[in-house]
Design a protein around this motif. Sequence first.
Motif, short mmCIF file in Angstrom:
data_model
loop_
_atom_site.label_atom_id
_atom_site.label_comp_id
_atom_site.label_asym_id
_atom_site.label_seq_id
_atom_site.Cartn_x
_atom_site.Cartn_y
_atom_site.Cartn_z
N ALA A 46 2.30 -26.65 -10.69
CA ALA A 46 3.56 -27.31 -10.33
C ALA A 46 4.65 -26.31 -10.06
N GLU A 47 4.62 -25.14 -10.69
CA GLU A 47 5.68 -24.14 -10.51
C GLU A 47 5.20 -23.01 -9.60
N PRO A 48 6.04 -22.61 -8.55
CA PRO A 48 5.64 -21.50 -7.66
C PRO A 48 5.66 -20.18 -8.41
N VAL A 49 4.73 -19.36 -8.05
CA VAL A 49 4.61 -18.05 -8.69
C VAL A 49 5.33 -17.01 -7.83
N THR A 50 6.26 -16.28 -8.37
CA THR A 50 7.00 -15.21 -7.67
C THR A 50 6.54 -13.87 -8.20
N GLN A 51 6.09 -13.02 -7.25
CA GLN A 51 5.62 -11.70 -7.63
C GLN A 51 6.61 -10.65 -7.14
N THR A 52 6.93 -9.71 -7.91
CA THR A 52 7.86 -8.62 -7.56
C THR A 52 7.07 -7.34 -7.38
N LEU A 53 7.20 -6.75 -6.12
CA LEU A 53 6.51 -5.49 -5.84
C LEU A 53 7.47 -4.35 -6.04
N GLU A 54 7.08 -3.45 -6.76
CA GLU A 54 7.92 -2.27 -7.00
C GLU A 54 7.47 -1.14 -6.07
N LEU A 55 8.46 -0.68 -5.21
CA LEU A 55 8.17 0.42 -4.29
C LEU A 55 8.14 1.72 -5.05
N PRO A 56 7.26 2.59 -4.64
CA PRO A 56 7.19 3.87 -5.35
C PRO A 56 8.45 4.69 -5.07
N THR A 57 8.90 5.41 -5.99
CA THR A 57 10.08 6.28 -5.86
C THR A 57 9.67 7.58 -5.16
N LEU A 58 10.49 7.96 -4.06
CA LEU A 58 10.19 9.18 -3.34
C LEU A 58 10.49 10.38 -4.21
N THR A 59 9.56 11.24 -4.25
CA THR A 59 9.78 12.49 -4.98
C THR A 59 10.49 13.48 -4.07
N ALA A 60 10.99 14.55 -4.60
CA ALA A 60 11.70 15.57 -3.81
C ALA A 60 10.78 16.18 -2.76
N ASP A 61 9.53 16.43 -3.09
CA ASP A 61 8.58 17.02 -2.14
C ASP A 61 8.31 16.08 -0.99
N LEU A 62 8.13 14.79 -1.34
CA LEU A 62 7.85 13.81 -0.29
C LEU A 62 9.04 13.67 0.65
N ALA A 63 10.26 13.68 0.10
CA ALA A 63 11.46 13.59 0.94
C ALA A 63 11.56 14.78 1.87
N ALA A 64 11.23 15.95 1.36
CA ALA A 64 11.27 17.15 2.20
C ALA A 64 10.27 17.07 3.33
N GLN A 65 9.08 16.54 3.01
CA GLN A 65 8.05 16.38 4.04
C GLN A 65 8.50 15.41 5.13
N VAL A 66 9.15 14.31 4.70
CA VAL A 66 9.63 13.33 5.67
C VAL A 66 10.70 13.95 6.58
N ALA A 67 11.63 14.71 5.95
CA ALA A 67 12.68 15.36 6.75
C ALA A 67 12.10 16.35 7.73
N GLN A 68 11.09 17.12 7.27
CA GLN A 68 10.45 18.12 8.15
C GLN A 68 9.75 17.43 9.31
N SER A 69 9.09 16.31 9.00
CA SER A 69 8.41 15.56 10.06
C SER A 69 9.41 15.04 11.09
N ALA A 70 10.58 14.58 10.59
CA ALA A 70 11.61 14.09 11.51
C ALA A 70 12.11 15.22 12.40
N ASP A 71 12.30 16.43 11.83
CA ASP A 71 12.75 17.57 12.62
C ASP A 71 11.73 17.92 13.70
N VAL A 72 10.46 17.92 13.33
CA VAL A 72 9.40 18.24 14.29
C VAL A 72 9.39 17.23 15.43
N THR A 73 9.56 15.96 15.05
CA THR A 73 9.58 14.90 16.08
C THR A 73 10.77 15.08 17.02
#
Length: 271
Positions: A46-73
């Motif tokens: 009778a009651e709808p089920v609501t699920q909450t997805l938690e996004l992973p937190t970007l680490t400093a290394d991952l952010a640097a990789q994303v920025a580098q990829s953007a620069d290359v692009t």
Amino acid sequence: MSHTAHIRSHRKPRRSASTIAMRTGVAGGVLSTLAVAGASGAAHAAEPVTQTLELPTLTADLAAQVAQSADVTQQAAASYQLQAERDAAAAKAAKQAKTDLAEAKKKAAEAKKKAEEAARKEAAERASRAAERTTLSASSDTGSSTGTSTSTATGSAAAVVSFVQAQVGKAYVSGATGPSAYDCSGLVQAAFKQVGISLPRVSQAQSTAGTQVGLDNLQPGDILYWGGAGSAYHVGVYVGGGMFVGAQNSSTGVVEKPLSYDPPSGAVRVL
């Protein structure tokens, strides 16, 4: 002993009351559990089920990789744009070069055509001069044999002839009109000025100043010209006897020469 004493009874043995009670309790517990589960399932349905997805937190290394990829692009995009601009410039330059080549070929063809026309015109003029020289030679011979000379000139013609013959030996200077030096048209203008006739200053105009006459019908005082009528580059005065006087050039000055020395192209008569 009875004959049935050793035969076992076919009746099932009675269960004890405790066993029955235990089984009854288990059954009741199962039924209760099923009832609770069913109620819980109904409640969840009778009651709808609501699920909450938690996004992973970007680490400093991952952010640097994303920025580098953007620069290359971005760099790749800039490189593609630069190459596209270079290609466009090259295409434009090639098109302009093709246009310039076509224009150069057109101008070359026009220049060649003009040169050919000038050559044909020059050949025709040379042939005409050769024919005129033949006529002049015959005319000079006839004039000499009949005694044509300056003595046959009368009036204004005699005055013109006398004046130009008096200037023989003087210097030739471009633009000079006398009395110590002359150019060709300056001498002719000065000679006719003596008899009150005002002639144009330059050879081109003097060659059309009077009536055109044939070289086989010259009279003393006629103006001789070299080149075309209206485009003459030299003039002189016929003095009779197959002779003319003219300011030729800086080397010879004013001279009296036979027509065969430098056959003229035509003549005009103003007297």
